[in-house]
Design a protein around this motif. Structure first.
Motif, PDB file in Angstrom:
ATOM      1  N   LEU A 123      -0.263  28.145 -11.700  1.00 39.41           N
ATOM      2  CA  LEU A 123      -0.805  27.410 -12.839  1.00 39.41           C
ATOM      3  C   LEU A 123      -2.016  26.586 -12.415  1.00 39.41           C
ATOM      4  O   LEU A 123      -3.001  26.487 -13.153  1.00 39.41           O
ATOM      5  CB  LEU A 123       0.262  26.496 -13.435  1.00 39.41           C
ATOM      6  CG  LEU A 123       1.519  27.163 -13.999  1.00 39.41           C
ATOM      7  CD1 LEU A 123       2.464  26.111 -14.569  1.00 39.41           C
ATOM      8  CD2 LEU A 123       1.170  28.177 -15.067  1.00 39.41           C
ATOM      9  N   ALA A 124      -1.940  26.000 -11.246  1.00 44.94           N
ATOM     10  CA  ALA A 124      -3.052  25.175 -10.768  1.00 44.94           C
ATOM     11  C   ALA A 124      -4.295  26.009 -10.505  1.00 44.94           C
ATOM     12  O   ALA A 124      -5.411  25.473 -10.509  1.00 44.94           O
ATOM     13  CB  ALA A 124      -2.638  24.426  -9.498  1.00 44.94           C
ATOM     14  N   ASP A 125      -4.124  27.314 -10.278  1.00 51.27           N
ATOM     15  CA  ASP A 125      -5.284  28.195 -10.129  1.00 51.27           C
ATOM     16  C   ASP A 125      -6.006  28.400 -11.458  1.00 51.27           C
ATOM     17  O   ASP A 125      -7.198  28.694 -11.485  1.00 51.27           O
ATOM     18  CB  ASP A 125      -4.850  29.568  -9.595  1.00 51.27           C
ATOM     19  CG  ASP A 125      -4.423  29.496  -8.136  1.00 51.27           C
ATOM     20  OD1 ASP A 125      -4.781  28.516  -7.470  1.00 51.27           O
ATOM     21  OD2 ASP A 125      -3.727  30.421  -7.681  1.00 51.27           O
ATOM     22  N   LEU A 126      -5.273  28.260 -12.576  1.00 50.00           N
ATOM     23  CA  LEU A 126      -5.878  28.434 -13.898  1.00 50.00           C
ATOM     24  C   LEU A 126      -6.555  27.164 -14.379  1.00 50.00           C
ATOM     25  O   LEU A 126      -7.638  27.214 -14.967  1.00 50.00           O
ATOM     26  CB  LEU A 126      -4.818  28.849 -14.920  1.00 50.00           C
ATOM     27  CG  LEU A 126      -4.167  30.221 -14.787  1.00 50.00           C
ATOM     28  CD1 LEU A 126      -3.204  30.436 -15.946  1.00 50.00           C
ATOM     29  CD2 LEU A 126      -5.209  31.320 -14.752  1.00 50.00           C
ATOM     30  N   SER A 127      -5.904  26.026 -14.172  1.00 54.36           N
ATOM     31  CA  SER A 127      -6.401  24.770 -14.724  1.00 54.36           C
ATOM     32  C   SER A 127      -5.977  23.618 -13.821  1.00 54.36           C
ATOM     33  O   SER A 127      -4.871  23.634 -13.270  1.00 54.36           O
ATOM     34  CB  SER A 127      -5.834  24.556 -16.132  1.00 54.36           C
ATOM     35  OG  SER A 127      -6.083  23.244 -16.588  1.00 54.36           O
ATOM     36  N   PRO A 128      -6.811  22.594 -13.684  1.00 51.18           N
ATOM     37  CA  PRO A 128      -6.419  21.423 -12.894  1.00 51.18           C
ATOM     38  C   PRO A 128      -5.450  20.506 -13.636  1.00 51.18           C
ATOM     39  O   PRO A 128      -4.874  19.602 -13.043  1.00 51.18           O
ATOM     40  CB  PRO A 128      -7.752  20.713 -12.633  1.00 51.18           C
ATOM     41  CG  PRO A 128      -8.606  21.087 -13.793  1.00 51.18           C
ATOM     42  CD  PRO A 128      -8.215  22.493 -14.151  1.00 51.18           C
ATOM     43  N   VAL A 129      -5.268  20.733 -14.948  1.00 53.18           N
ATOM     44  CA  VAL A 129      -4.402  19.859 -15.752  1.00 53.18           C
ATOM     45  C   VAL A 129      -3.055  20.552 -15.951  1.00 53.18           C
ATOM     46  O   VAL A 129      -2.859  21.313 -16.897  1.00 53.18           O
ATOM     47  CB  VAL A 129      -5.048  19.508 -17.108  1.00 53.18           C
ATOM     48  CG1 VAL A 129      -4.208  18.472 -17.838  1.00 53.18           C
ATOM     49  CG2 VAL A 129      -6.462  18.989 -16.907  1.00 53.18           C
ATOM     50  N   VAL A 130      -2.139  20.313 -15.025  1.00 50.06           N
ATOM     51  CA  VAL A 130      -0.816  20.934 -15.020  1.00 50.06           C
ATOM     52  C   VAL A 130       0.236  19.831 -14.992  1.00 50.06           C
ATOM     53  O   VAL A 130       0.168  18.922 -14.161  1.00 50.06           O
ATOM     54  CB  VAL A 130      -0.625  21.862 -13.809  1.00 50.06           C
ATOM     55  CG1 VAL A 130       0.791  22.440 -13.787  1.00 50.06           C
ATOM     56  CG2 VAL A 130      -1.659  22.974 -13.824  1.00 50.06           C
ATOM     57  N   GLN A 131       1.192  19.907 -15.890  1.00 46.69           N
ATOM     58  CA  GLN A 131       2.293  18.940 -15.941  1.00 46.69           C
ATOM     59  C   GLN A 131       3.595  19.675 -15.662  1.00 46.69           C
ATOM     60  O   GLN A 131       4.060  20.481 -16.476  1.00 46.69           O
ATOM     61  CB  GLN A 131       2.351  18.254 -17.310  1.00 46.69           C
ATOM     62  CG  GLN A 131       3.454  17.216 -17.430  1.00 46.69           C
ATOM     63  CD  GLN A 131       3.438  16.502 -18.768  1.00 46.69           C
ATOM     64  OE1 GLN A 131       2.454  16.585 -19.511  1.00 46.69           O
ATOM     65  NE2 GLN A 131       4.504  15.811 -19.095  1.00 46.69           N
ATOM     66  N   ALA A 132       4.171  19.412 -14.514  1.00 42.38           N
ATOM     67  CA  ALA A 132       5.440  20.043 -14.163  1.00 42.38           C
ATOM     68  C   ALA A 132       6.564  19.469 -15.002  1.00 42.38           C
ATOM     69  O   ALA A 132       6.628  18.265 -15.247  1.00 42.38           O
ATOM     70  CB  ALA A 132       5.732  19.831 -12.676  1.00 42.38           C
ATOM     71  N   LEU A 133       7.443  20.347 -15.474  1.00 40.85           N
ATOM     72  CA  LEU A 133       8.634  19.953 -16.224  1.00 40.85           C
ATOM     73  C   LEU A 133       9.849  20.565 -15.527  1.00 40.85           C
ATOM     74  O   LEU A 133      10.403  21.562 -15.977  1.00 40.85           O
ATOM     75  CB  LEU A 133       8.552  20.449 -17.678  1.00 40.85           C
ATOM     76  CG  LEU A 133       7.344  19.987 -18.500  1.00 40.85           C
ATOM     77  CD1 LEU A 133       7.313  20.690 -19.850  1.00 40.85           C
ATOM     78  CD2 LEU A 133       7.353  18.470 -18.680  1.00 40.85           C
ATOM     79  N   PRO A 134      10.225  20.004 -14.371  1.00 42.58           N
ATOM     80  CA  PRO A 134      11.328  20.582 -13.605  1.00 42.58           C
ATOM     81  C   PRO A 134      12.601  20.651 -14.443  1.00 42.58           C
ATOM     82  O   PRO A 134      12.790  19.835 -15.362  1.00 42.58           O
ATOM     83  CB  PRO A 134      11.480  19.587 -12.433  1.00 42.58           C
ATOM     84  CG  PRO A 134      10.191  18.837 -12.369  1.00 42.58           C
ATOM     85  CD  PRO A 134       9.705  18.763 -13.784  1.00 42.58           C
ATOM     86  N   PRO A 135      13.481  21.646 -14.182  1.00 43.49           N
ATOM     87  CA  PRO A 135      13.404  22.526 -13.021  1.00 43.49           C
ATOM     88  C   PRO A 135      12.738  23.873 -13.274  1.00 43.49           C
ATOM     89  O   PRO A 135      12.563  24.635 -12.332  1.00 43.49           O
ATOM     90  CB  PRO A 135      14.888  22.740 -12.699  1.00 43.49           C
ATOM     91  CG  PRO A 135      15.543  22.734 -14.056  1.00 43.49           C
ATOM     92  CD  PRO A 135      14.787  21.726 -14.875  1.00 43.49           C
ATOM     93  N   ALA A 188       6.718  24.111 -17.448  1.00 43.85           N
ATOM     94  CA  ALA A 188       5.493  23.379 -17.145  1.00 43.85           C
ATOM     95  C   ALA A 188       4.548  23.457 -18.330  1.00 43.85           C
ATOM     96  O   ALA A 188       4.653  24.366 -19.170  1.00 43.85           O
ATOM     97  CB  ALA A 188       4.810  23.937 -15.897  1.00 43.85           C
ATOM     98  N   LEU A 189       3.636  22.503 -18.406  1.00 41.43           N
ATOM     99  CA  LEU A 189       2.574  22.475 -19.408  1.00 41.43           C
ATOM    100  C   LEU A 189       1.229  22.600 -18.725  1.00 41.43           C
ATOM    101  O   LEU A 189       1.031  22.099 -17.620  1.00 41.43           O
ATOM    102  CB  LEU A 189       2.616  21.165 -20.205  1.00 41.43           C
ATOM    103  CG  LEU A 189       3.786  20.960 -21.162  1.00 41.43           C
ATOM    104  CD1 LEU A 189       3.863  19.504 -21.580  1.00 41.43           C
ATOM    105  CD2 LEU A 189       3.620  21.855 -22.391  1.00 41.43           C
ATOM    106  N   VAL A 190       0.298  23.265 -19.419  1.00 45.10           N
ATOM    107  CA  VAL A 190      -1.061  23.417 -18.899  1.00 45.10           C
ATOM    108  C   VAL A 190      -2.044  23.136 -20.034  1.00 45.10           C
ATOM    109  O   VAL A 190      -1.890  23.674 -21.134  1.00 45.10           O
ATOM    110  CB  VAL A 190      -1.297  24.850 -18.356  1.00 45.10           C
ATOM    111  CG1 VAL A 190      -2.671  24.940 -17.696  1.00 45.10           C
ATOM    112  CG2 VAL A 190      -0.204  25.253 -17.381  1.00 45.10           C
ATOM    113  N   GLU A 191      -3.037  22.297 -19.783  1.00 43.31           N
ATOM    114  CA  GLU A 191      -4.122  22.093 -20.736  1.00 43.31           C
ATOM    115  C   GLU A 191      -5.244  23.072 -20.393  1.00 43.31           C
ATOM    116  O   GLU A 191      -5.782  23.055 -19.281  1.00 43.31           O
ATOM    117  CB  GLU A 191      -4.639  20.649 -20.666  1.00 43.31           C
ATOM    118  CG  GLU A 191      -5.862  20.391 -21.524  1.00 43.31           C
ATOM    119  CD  GLU A 191      -5.661  20.754 -22.981  1.00 43.31           C
ATOM    120  OE1 GLU A 191      -6.343  21.684 -23.446  1.00 43.31           O
ATOM    121  OE2 GLU A 191      -4.812  20.132 -23.644  1.00 43.31           O
TER     122      GLU A 191
END
Length: 337
Positions: free
Chosen positions: A34-46, A49-52
């Protein structure tokens, strides 16, 4: 409609659901994708995740659905994990969309124009944020779909569910959700790995494979604007045995030259002789923001020239793909594969 995502006129929030009982290590690797797609990543363990995607769409020059399909392909090919991906203008709608995907995986996009019509027929319990007890209360009053919930006045929903819960339920049934995606720190490590098609004793092939991993890891870190303080090398041998060792860098870096030096030191420490290798993994540890990494002024013109060449190769890879340019020293590994 004055809420986050709607003003932009496009679906920019991605909600990603991983399979249940996903290992922590694999979940971390999904976050790295996900971080390869966008720098705005919110992990929602377990396992979510959310990505802007707003900035990512401009950067990658494509649409949200295509980015979702790219993510699925990468996750399946690299991790053997399929993902359910919902894309919408808000967190609630995106999370609801990912929950509507049947089977192992898929991508479902709901545009701002489609939100009301798409949400309306859904069972009320399928709206993200509505718990079983709240759904039971609403159904007792005949409010069994999201459209009926959206048609009620917020005051009525508050009387049924309580002040705060009712206000949130009424808003989200209409697709209103002002919450932004809040980026959490990128994963504290970044890993790349490879396996050999046959058990290998060839030192030249092993060294070339390691150099290829160094190039992959360096590119990954530079794209994230991160620097590694340490490297961990993991070797897997025929028969299931393994070896792992970590060594710290002299100073944090994401440059191939610095990573290669430590990677070679780790490989030498393994003392391989007649060991039959089946796989190698290289992991950057204790990552930090590259902009905050201390940098000494260099008077080494040769090194500065190599760093300039590295930047040029990164631009070529961004435009034509990661395999467009590379070191000739990786040829033994490429030929062996």
């Amino acid at each position: 409609m004055n809420n986050h995502g709607m003003q932009a006129g496009q679906a920019t929030v991605m909600h990603v659901r991983c399979p249940h009982r996903l290992s922590e290590e694999t979940y971390r690797q999904v976050l790295e994708l996900l971080a390869d797609l966008s720098p705005v990543v919110q992990a929602l363990p377990p396992a979510a995740a959310l990505v802007e995607l707003r900035g990512a769409l401009r950067y990658h020059g494509t649409d949200a659905v295509h980015l979702g399909e790219i993510l699925r392909v990468r996750s399946i090919s690299r991790l053997g994990v399929d993902l359910r991906i919902g894309i919408a203008p808000t967190i609630t709608v995106a999370a609801t969309a990912s929950g509507q995907i049947s089977g192992l995986g898929g991508v479902l996009c709901v545009t701002p124009e489609e939100v009301a019509d798409w949400l309306g027929p859904l069972p009320v319990q399928d709206l993200h944020g509505i718990g079983p007890r709240q759904a039971a209360v609403l159904c007792d009053y005949g409010i069994d779909c999201v459209g009926l919930l959206a048609a009620l006045s917020p005051a009525t929903v508050q009387r049924l569910l309580g002040k705060r819960a009712g206000r949130l339920a009424a808003d989200r049934a209409r697709g209103v959700d002002p919450r932004p995606v809040v980026p959490r720190a990128l994963p504290a490590s970044a890993a790349v790995r490879t396996s050999f098609p046959r058990h290998t004793l060839d030192g030249a092939v092993v060294r070339a494979a390691l150099l290829d991993l160094v190039a992959q890891l360096g590119l990954l870190l530079r794209r994230r604007d991160q620097a590694a303080r340490a490297l961990t090398l993991t070797l897997k041998f025929a028969g299931g045995a393994g070896w792992e060792k970590t060594r710290r860098l002299t100073e944090p870096s994401a440059h191939d030259e610095d990573l290669r030096t430590v990677a070679y030191q780790l490989m030498d420490a393994a003392g391989l002789q007649r060991a039959r290798l089946v796989g190698i993994a290289l992991r950057g540890e204790d990552l930090m923001d590259a902009g905050q990494a201390p940098q000494q002024i260099s008077l080494d013109r040769a090194r500065e020239s190599r760093l300039v060449a590295e930047q040029a190769m990164d631009r070529i890879r961004d435009k034509y793909g990661p395999g467009a340019v590379g070191s000739a020293a990786t040829a033994p590994f490429r030929n062996a594969s």
